[in-house]
Design a protein around this motif. Sequence first.
Motif, PDB file in Angstrom:
ATOM      1  N   THR A 101       9.562  -0.351   6.387  1.00  0.00           N
ATOM      2  CA  THR A 101       8.506   0.438   5.763  1.00  0.00           C
ATOM      3  C   THR A 101       8.077   1.586   6.688  1.00  0.00           C
ATOM      4  O   THR A 101       7.683   2.646   6.218  1.00  0.00           O
ATOM      5  CB  THR A 101       7.298  -0.440   5.420  1.00  0.00           C
ATOM      6  N   GLY A 102       8.216   1.355   7.993  1.00  0.00           N
ATOM      7  CA  GLY A 102       7.881   2.401   8.963  1.00  0.00           C
ATOM      8  C   GLY A 102       8.785   3.617   8.832  1.00  0.00           C
ATOM      9  O   GLY A 102       8.350   4.743   9.040  1.00  0.00           O
ATOM     10  N   ARG A 103      10.046   3.386   8.481  1.00  0.00           N
ATOM     11  CA  ARG A 103      10.968   4.502   8.268  1.00  0.00           C
ATOM     12  C   ARG A 103      10.450   5.392   7.152  1.00  0.00           C
ATOM     13  O   ARG A 103      10.503   6.608   7.234  1.00  0.00           O
ATOM     14  CB  ARG A 103      12.361   3.973   7.868  1.00  0.00           C
ATOM     15  N   TRP A 104       9.938   4.754   6.090  1.00  0.00           N
ATOM     16  CA  TRP A 104       9.393   5.528   4.978  1.00  0.00           C
ATOM     17  C   TRP A 104       8.139   6.264   5.432  1.00  0.00           C
ATOM     18  O   TRP A 104       7.981   7.461   5.166  1.00  0.00           O
ATOM     19  CB  TRP A 104       9.075   4.613   3.789  1.00  0.00           C
ATOM     20  N   ALA A 105       7.260   5.540   6.140  1.00  0.00           N
ATOM     21  CA  ALA A 105       5.993   6.138   6.577  1.00  0.00           C
ATOM     22  C   ALA A 105       6.240   7.348   7.473  1.00  0.00           C
ATOM     23  O   ALA A 105       5.520   8.342   7.413  1.00  0.00           O
ATOM     24  CB  ALA A 105       5.161   5.095   7.314  1.00  0.00           C
ATOM     25  N   CYS A 106       7.298   7.271   8.283  1.00  0.00           N
ATOM     26  CA  CYS A 106       7.616   8.349   9.208  1.00  0.00           C
ATOM     27  C   CYS A 106       8.010   9.617   8.445  1.00  0.00           C
ATOM     28  O   CYS A 106       7.490  10.707   8.711  1.00  0.00           O
ATOM     29  CB  CYS A 106       8.752   7.863  10.110  1.00  0.00           C
ATOM     30  N   ILE A 107       8.893   9.463   7.458  1.00  0.00           N
ATOM     31  CA  ILE A 107       9.324  10.612   6.658  1.00  0.00           C
ATOM     32  C   ILE A 107       8.148  11.153   5.843  1.00  0.00           C
ATOM     33  O   ILE A 107       7.951  12.361   5.733  1.00  0.00           O
ATOM     34  CB  ILE A 107      10.521  10.220   5.770  1.00  0.00           C
ATOM     35  N   ALA A 108       7.352  10.221   5.299  1.00  0.00           N
ATOM     36  CA  ALA A 108       6.199  10.642   4.493  1.00  0.00           C
ATOM     37  C   ALA A 108       5.194  11.418   5.338  1.00  0.00           C
ATOM     38  O   ALA A 108       4.551  12.348   4.851  1.00  0.00           O
ATOM     39  CB  ALA A 108       5.535   9.420   3.860  1.00  0.00           C
ATOM     40  N   THR A 109       5.067  11.049   6.609  1.00  0.00           N
ATOM     41  CA  THR A 109       4.135  11.760   7.489  1.00  0.00           C
ATOM     42  C   THR A 109       4.586  13.205   7.700  1.00  0.00           C
ATOM     43  O   THR A 109       3.781  14.131   7.629  1.00  0.00           O
ATOM     44  CB  THR A 109       4.032  11.040   8.853  1.00  0.00           C
ATOM     45  N   VAL A 110       5.878  13.372   7.918  1.00  0.00           N
ATOM     46  CA  VAL A 110       6.414  14.730   8.102  1.00  0.00           C
ATOM     47  C   VAL A 110       6.162  15.560   6.845  1.00  0.00           C
ATOM     48  O   VAL A 110       5.675  16.696   6.914  1.00  0.00           O
ATOM     49  CB  VAL A 110       7.932  14.668   8.422  1.00  0.00           C
ATOM     50  N   LEU A 111       6.462  14.968   5.682  1.00  0.00           N
ATOM     51  CA  LEU A 111       6.246  15.684   4.420  1.00  0.00           C
ATOM     52  C   LEU A 111       4.765  16.001   4.221  1.00  0.00           C
ATOM     53  O   LEU A 111       4.412  17.087   3.757  1.00  0.00           O
ATOM     54  CB  LEU A 111       6.762  14.858   3.237  1.00  0.00           C
ATOM     55  N   SER A 112       3.902  15.042   4.602  1.00  0.00           N
ATOM     56  CA  SER A 112       2.460  15.254   4.436  1.00  0.00           C
ATOM     57  C   SER A 112       1.983  16.458   5.233  1.00  0.00           C
ATOM     58  O   SER A 112       1.136  17.218   4.776  1.00  0.00           O
ATOM     59  CB  SER A 112       1.679  14.026   4.897  1.00  0.00           C
ATOM     60  N   VAL A 113       2.532  16.602   6.435  1.00  0.00           N
ATOM     61  CA  VAL A 113       2.136  17.742   7.268  1.00  0.00           C
ATOM     62  C   VAL A 113       2.519  19.047   6.558  1.00  0.00           C
ATOM     63  O   VAL A 113       1.727  19.995   6.487  1.00  0.00           O
ATOM     64  CB  VAL A 113       2.796  17.648   8.667  1.00  0.00           C
TER      65      VAL A 113
END
Lengths: 306, 103
Positions: free
Chosen positions: A115-127
């Motif tokens: 799930t952290g892999r998803w959260a990591c990509i989502a964080t980049v997109l969120s920025v």
Amino acid sequence: MRKYKKKYNIYVAWNYEHEEDVINRESERGWQLISGKSFSHKYEYNPDVCYRYQLDYQPNLPHVGRYIQTYHEQGWEFVSKTFNGWYYFRKIYDPELPEDQYHLYTDSHSLQEMTGRWACIATVLSVIYAVLLLAKTLHFIFRPTLATLAQMIFFFAILVLFARGIFIMRDPHKKKNGRLDYILGFVLMIVLIGGGIGAIVMQSKRAHNSCRFDSTYYMAIPNTEKDWVMLNSMDVTYSDNYYLDLEISAENPVCFIIKSSTGETIYLAEGDHFEEKGYKLHLKKGTYGFYLYDFAGGNLNVSYKL
Amino acid sequence: MKKIEPLSESYYYILLCLSKGPNHGYGIMQMTERLSEGEVIIGSGTMYGATSNMMKKGWIQEVFSNNPGLERKRLYQLTDSGKEVLRTEISRLKRMLSSIEEE
């Protein structure tokens, strides 16, 4: 004769367990998933077997073939993958075996890595979305229009949705308020889709008009209604704010006006050298005309953008 | 000084199984289930993540099987540092168990 059915659905990434439950329930009823995409599931009817399905998120695998083969050797049949890195696997269900045999992730550490892999990509997109939202907000402060507002709503909904997702996916054991999450996700989805469609429709239906009128010598245009020179006209399909840039340089003073179809003058500029930047006009639905009059003749350059 | 962190159950069993000789993922999963009397089950996702991480850390390495029937199977093998990690963990566990009897 093989029977198939297709279901259209949207699952937010952090509700992947709910998606697994839905697919497994279908399998119990005899509908076996044969293709899982981000927005649709295709099932084949086969009541003789029952599978347990699992989702795995692997967005940057070095060797996809080896990954699928490794899972295959361990009893997991590869079903399909989505464009963004979710893999669907299945295993024939035997009720005698312990439930853990049907889980890809059997400890909290490795589940959190997934799930952290998803959260990591989502964080980049969120920025990225946060930067876009900031740009749109600044744009809106200086030039408020409905089209910009719709874009802001769209980016805002994405951000809130992602923030919720990241919060859950960073610690997947915390999420046990499924119903609230479902309602929140649903409401945000509606806002997101509404904002997105609104932004696209408003932007595409938004009237744009620009004109350059250059002449080294232009005949006199008298101040009588029938002799006005019409430069252009424009159809406004919904009421919104518009911003006018205007530049006039002429040998003699000239009048520039914008008139609505009802004959009302909504803008008037006059002069031999005149400049306007970002003048706000609130235009209602209708047709607008751009005219010149009251010019004694000579060189004339007019350009405007709306 | 190297920081010593307790291994997770899955990591411990993977290393323990490999200390008995090179093995592939499925073999490790079955051996783990047998050794733990069905208490510890390692899923494929957990296994894939754990072996990738341990290869990055240099605890295990990939070797290819000499057995003609298993040619396509990648086997994992403990490295010296992997053996060291397992030894450290075992002595830690023994120390913890012996603490029960003291006092």
